[in-house]
Each structure stands twice: as C-alpha cells, then as structure tokens.
Design a protein around this motif. Structure first.
Motif, short mmCIF file in Angstrom:
data_model
loop_
_atom_site.label_atom_id
_atom_site.label_comp_id
_atom_site.label_asym_id
_atom_site.label_seq_id
_atom_site.Cartn_x
_atom_site.Cartn_y
_atom_site.Cartn_z
N ALA A 1 0.77 -1.12 -0.17
CA ALA A 1 0.05 0.07 -0.05
C ALA A 1 0.74 1.15 -0.01
N GLU A 2 0.65 2.25 -0.84
CA GLU A 2 1.15 3.53 -0.87
C GLU A 2 0.90 4.68 -0.40
N GLY A 3 -0.29 5.09 -0.66
CA GLY A 3 -0.77 6.44 -0.60
C GLY A 3 -1.19 6.76 0.97
N GLY A 4 -1.41 6.20 1.71
CA GLY A 4 -1.90 6.29 2.97
C GLY A 4 -3.00 5.70 3.78
N ILE A 5 -3.29 6.33 4.96
CA ILE A 5 -4.30 5.57 5.73
C ILE A 5 -5.12 6.75 6.20
N TYR B 1 -10.58 -2.23 -9.03
CA TYR B 1 -9.80 -2.17 -10.05
C TYR B 1 -9.25 -0.63 -9.93
N HIS B 2 -8.08 -0.62 -9.22
CA HIS B 2 -7.40 0.83 -9.13
C HIS B 2 -7.28 1.57 -10.49
N PRO B 3 -7.62 2.56 -10.64
CA PRO B 3 -7.82 3.30 -12.00
C PRO B 3 -6.47 3.33 -12.46
N VAL C 1 0.28 2.89 -9.45
CA VAL C 1 0.72 4.40 -9.09
C VAL C 1 -0.33 4.83 -8.31
N THR C 2 0.32 5.42 -7.00
CA THR C 2 -0.73 5.55 -6.08
C THR C 2 -1.54 6.86 -6.18
N GLU C 3 -2.82 6.94 -5.55
CA GLU C 3 -3.78 7.72 -5.94
C GLU C 3 -3.22 9.24 -5.34
N LYS C 4 -2.07 9.10 -4.67
CA LYS C 4 -1.63 10.39 -4.02
C LYS C 4 -1.10 11.15 -5.19
N THR D 1 -14.44 8.62 -7.26
CA THR D 1 -14.10 7.45 -6.81
C THR D 1 -13.53 6.69 -7.73
N ARG D 2 -12.68 5.36 -6.99
CA ARG D 2 -11.96 4.68 -7.96
C ARG D 2 -12.67 3.75 -8.97
N ASP D 3 -14.14 3.32 -8.62
CA ASP D 3 -14.69 2.57 -9.64
C ASP D 3 -14.90 3.58 -10.80
N LEU E 1 -5.88 -4.59 -11.03
CA LEU E 1 -6.68 -5.28 -9.97
C LEU E 1 -6.21 -5.03 -8.75
N HIS E 2 -6.91 -4.37 -7.79
CA HIS E 2 -6.29 -4.06 -6.67
C HIS E 2 -6.77 -4.44 -5.30
N TYR E 3 -8.15 -4.83 -5.44
CA TYR E 3 -9.15 -5.05 -3.94
C TYR E 3 -10.02 -6.00 -4.15
N ASN F 1 -17.38 -0.31 -3.06
CA ASN F 1 -16.21 0.58 -3.36
C ASN F 1 -15.55 0.85 -2.38
N ARG F 2 -14.23 0.73 -2.37
CA ARG F 2 -13.62 1.18 -1.10
C ARG F 2 -12.76 2.47 -1.39
N LEU F 3 -13.01 3.40 -0.51
CA LEU F 3 -12.06 4.82 -0.63
C LEU F 3 -10.71 4.51 -0.29
N MET F 4 -9.80 5.24 -0.96
CA MET F 4 -8.14 5.23 -0.69
C MET F 4 -7.87 5.42 0.74
N GLY F 5 -7.16 4.53 1.32
CA GLY F 5 -6.63 4.74 2.77
C GLY F 5 -7.46 3.95 3.57
N ASN F 6 -8.56 3.57 3.22
CA ASN F 6 -9.85 3.09 4.15
C ASN F 6 -9.19 1.42 4.28
#
Ligand code: MEZ
Length: 496
Positions: free
Chosen positions: A134-138, A320-322, A336-339, A361-363, A433-435, A468-473
């Motif tokens: 995981a890259e971008g954060g929490i 699917y992470h965009p 490539v992190t959402e950051k 959102t990612r989706d 494919l991410h999660y 759909n999950r949000l980044m960092g969650n």
C-alpha cells in the motif's frame, strides 16, 4: 529532445502539453449520480456477465462469484485426510492468527498485550502482504475541520450504501486511535515543522484525512508492526498454510490443520479462538487484468472460512485501481498511488482532454479509463497495451520544483529506472486489479457469521466498504479490525 516513449506516444504527449495551461485553470466537472451510474454499468468490469459463475455449494449457493473464485469455492479441501491425525496436537494456543500481514500482526500484538498465548501462521513470511504494497496512506478524521461522522458519510456513500453500518461506524470511530497507536509504535508519518501530521485528499473524500509516510506508507506501517511482533517474541510459523478450520463437537472453531509449504507435512494447531487474516484475492488476475497485489493474495482465507460455513459478502465486487502502470511493460499493473492525483496530476486522454475529475471514486475513474480506451481515445503502447495519461508535470507546476521527489519519491525513482522523468513527461496508466471489496461476513464485533470462536479481519473480511472502497480505508480497516479481532479473540479465549 527528451524522448522516453516511442514516437506515437510522444505525438500524443504534445497534445497533452498543448492543453496543460488551460487545464491548470479549469477543474474538470464532477459527474452527476446518473452519469456515474451509466458509466459504471457500461464500463466497469464487475458488470461483465461472462466473467462470473454461479456458486454451486455452501452458504452463497446460487449467487455469483468471479469464475476463478467460484472454481476455488467448488474445489475440495487441500487436506489429505489419511495423512493427518487431528487428535495429535502440535501447537496449543489461546489465539491462532492465520495471516502475517497488517491485520494479522495488529491482531497478534493486541491479543498478546491482552495476556493471550498467541501464534501467527503465514503461508509466506511475516510482512509478505498487501499492507506492504500500500502506498498512499491511511485515513482518519483527527483534524479540527473533520469528524468521524464526515468520514462515515464519505465511506458509506463511496461504497454505494452497501456496507454494513455497524462496521463502517467502527472503522471511522476507531480511526484516530489507530493513527495514535501506530505513531506511538514508531511509524514515521509525514509531519510539518511543528510536528503535526500532514494530511491530503483521496478520491471521494470530502476532507484532507490521508496520513502518509511519503508514498511508502504501507511498507513503513508493516515494518513497524513486524518489528513489534518480533520484539514481543510472538511465535510465527512461516511458509505454512492453514488448510482447514477444525471445529469441535458444538461446531465452534477449535484450531486449524496446517500444511508446511516446503516439506508438505501437516500439523495441528489447537486454539480457543481462531482469526482469519489472510488478505484478499487480488492476485487472481480476474478477467486477465494485471494486478497491484502481492503473490500471496489468492483467496485462501475466503475459501478456508467458506468451507467452514461462513458466508461471503460482495464476493462479486472487485476494485480495479484506476492507475496501474500501462507502460513500460516490465512493471505492468504496478500501483501508481492515488496520491499522485491528490497532489495535482490529472487524467488526460490521447487528445489532451481532461475527461474526468481525477478525484472521483476509484470505480468511476477506472470505468472512465476503460471507456476512453475502448472508444479510441486511449494511447497504444508498442506492447499492444492501452492507457490514458496521468499528467504528472502538473504536480511540479502546482506545488513548486521538487514536489514530486518530496511527496512521491518511491514512484519517482521507479519511473526514473526506466528513463521516464515524471517531472517532464506524463505517465501512461490503465486499471489494475487492486482489492477484493467483499469477503467473509462478520458481525459488528468482528466475529464470523455462523461459526462461534472464529473471527476475520482485514481484506479477508467483507461488508466494511460496500461495493467500492475509498483510498486509505484499507490500511485503516487492517489496523482497526486487526486490533479489534486481537482484543476480542483474547477475551473470548478466556471464556472457552
Ligand atoms: O488504499 C489504497 O488502496 C491505497 C492507499 C492505494 C494508493 O493509491 O496508494
């Protein structure tokens, strides 16, 4: 002239450059709810009926799962019954934690601190996990202008109102304490000159609540958790997979049969409580997608729990992470992190058009990339891949020289290895494919449905993020539900 890409790609980059000045001053429009719906239904891979099969056995019989997962759910146990005598106990513990990633480690630390005799078993090594990647954060709502309620609204809405409210509530309410706990354990979060944590936006978040450690947040968190497990001398059995949950005569979880991946030998762990924290299914390459996941993310825990009788929730919903790497091919699908978007990069098609807001959102964003490519507005690579641009030079223009190296150094170095300087040219991306959005069904306390004394935490558990999950969650879920499972498993073990 500096040309890290082949000619046709450089031609497209000229168009990206030609529109940059105007794009800098006009934020792309947000889509309406109806527009998002239409985009998802037409372009999101979850809506491809050919990629899903009916589940034929177990608690979700009659529902759909990705073809590969359905096949695993139909397969028989990896246990060769004649080869194992479950009355011969090799390990006897209070709490057996299956999985050595972020959730498993957080769980084991808390169970140990609550006085339980705990053991981790993991099919790879401790820390070989998606947490590490995981890259971008929490996320955590711990700033003055934010609140857990606001976090709840973002997460619940972002997950299309499909999550279990009691799980989202736990996620957001315990988030600030999770950050405090990690900080005290020694995680080196980004801080300002006054020592206050720096936070940024993520897709679908209404406040800046992403706490990061540059762009290697997961690696830093996993390093710290792993150190703590080792410092506490919690026993860890590596290269060993749990192949069957053992149940007692009342149908309660009472341990697991373990398989040593190197020797092929079985062993038996007896436990008062068992926690499945094995991660998700992201390495399964559903529909031929590349993946951002580590090699161990192959749905083991989902199958293990399902075979024991725990239903799955949203097993047909995949993230699917965009922005996965579409070029160069050596790192295809890497994250490539959402950051990168939260610090200023825009998504731009082959014609130089910013066709979508970068923090949808990612989706929605993944579907947008797929639409642009399918409708001929993507860029083709020499390897026959397609993608759209992530206009990274904007980051430096908006944030000042050196921003990329300061804020996303790992990403910058990864591209530099291939001669691509993100400060000067955009990078080509396509969904990866991410999660696994769903997983084993748990109640508000983290206990698995149907099987007493069994818990699940982290990506193996479903219902926290809806569809759909949000980044960092996810890093947050891993810590909050990992810690919760450790405390609950230790307390329950005292009663057994
Ligand atoms: O939560 C994630 O999946 C995450 C932080 C990913 C990223 O883009 O960095």
């Amino acid at each position: 002239m500096y040309t890290p890409y082949p000619e046709n790609m450089m031609e497209s980059i000229k168009k990206v450059e030609a529109t940059r000045a105007e794009r800098m001053s006009t934020e792309p429009r947000r889509l309406t709810a109806d527009e998002k719906d239409a985009l998802l239904k037409e372009f999101h891979p979850d809506y491809n009926p050919d990629a899903f099969a009916e589940i034929k056995v177990g608690p979700n019989k009659g529902q759909k799962a990705p073809l590969e997962l359905a096949e695993m759910l139909h397969s028989t146990s990896r246990l060769v019954e004649e080869k194992v005598d479950i009355t011969k106990v090799d390990y006897d513990v209070d709490v057996l934690v299956i999985g050595g990633g972020g959730a498993g480690s957080s769980c084991a630390i808390e169970a140990h601190n609550a006085g339980a005799n705990v053991m981790i078993v993991t099919k790879l090594r401790i820390g070989d996990a998606n947490t590490m990647m995981a890259e971008g954060g929490i996320q955590a709502a711990d700033k003055e202008n934010d609140s857990p309620v606001q976090h709840y609204l973002d997460a619940f809405g972002g997950g299309h109102f499909a999550a279990k409210p009691e799980l989202v509530k736990r996620l957001v309410m315990e988030a600030p304490d999770a950050i405090k706990w990690l900080n005290e354990l020694g995680v080196m979060f980004d801080k300002d000159a006054d020592g206050r944590m720096v936070t940024t936006h993520g897709g679908g978040t209404s406040r800046k609540r992403m706490h990061a450690c540059k762009d290697y947040s997961g690696a830093e968190i996993m390093r710290t958790l792993r150190d703590e497990v080792l410092n506490l001398q919690i026993p860890v059995v590596e290269f060993t997979s749990a192949v069957e949950i053992i149940k007692d005569e009342k149908g309660q979880a009472a341990g697991a049969v373990l398989l040593n991946m190197e020797t092929g030998d079985y062993s038996v762990a007896r436990a008062k409580t068992v926690v499945i924290a094995t991660g998700g299914a992201g390495r399964m390459h559903y529909q031929g997608f590349p993946t951002s996941n580590h090699y161990g993310a192959t749905a083991d825990g989902l199958v293990l729990g399902y075979r024991a009788g725990v239903p799955l929730l949203y097993q047909d919903s995949i993230q699917y992470h965009p922005t996965g790497v579409a070029y160069p091919v050596q790192i295809l699908g890497a994250l490539v992190t959402e950051k990168v978007r939260s610090v200023g990069a825009q998504l731009v098609n082959a014609n130089g058009e910013a066709y979508i807001h970068p923090l949808e959102t990612r989706d929605v964003n993944a579907s947008g990339v797929i639409r642009e490519c399918r409708e001929g507005r993507g860029v083709e690579t020499p390897d026959g891949e397609h993608g759209v641009w992530l206009d990274t030079p904007m980051i430096e223009i908006l944030g000042g020289e050196g921003t990329i190296e300061k804020r996303i150094p790992a990403m910058f170095r990864m591209y530099m290895k291939y001669g691509i300087d993100m400060r000067k040219v955009p990078i080509l991306i396509y969904p990866t494919l991410h999660y696994q959005n769903g997983g084993l069904e748990i109640d508000g306390e983290g206990f698995a449905k149907n099987i007493p004394n069994l818990l699940a935490a982290g990506e193996a558990a479903g219902g926290i993020h809806g569809t759909n999950r949000l980044m960092g969650n996810s890093l947050l879920d891993v810590i909050v539900f990992g810690r919760n499972a450790g405390k609950k498993a230790a307390a329950k073990a005292k009663e057994v």
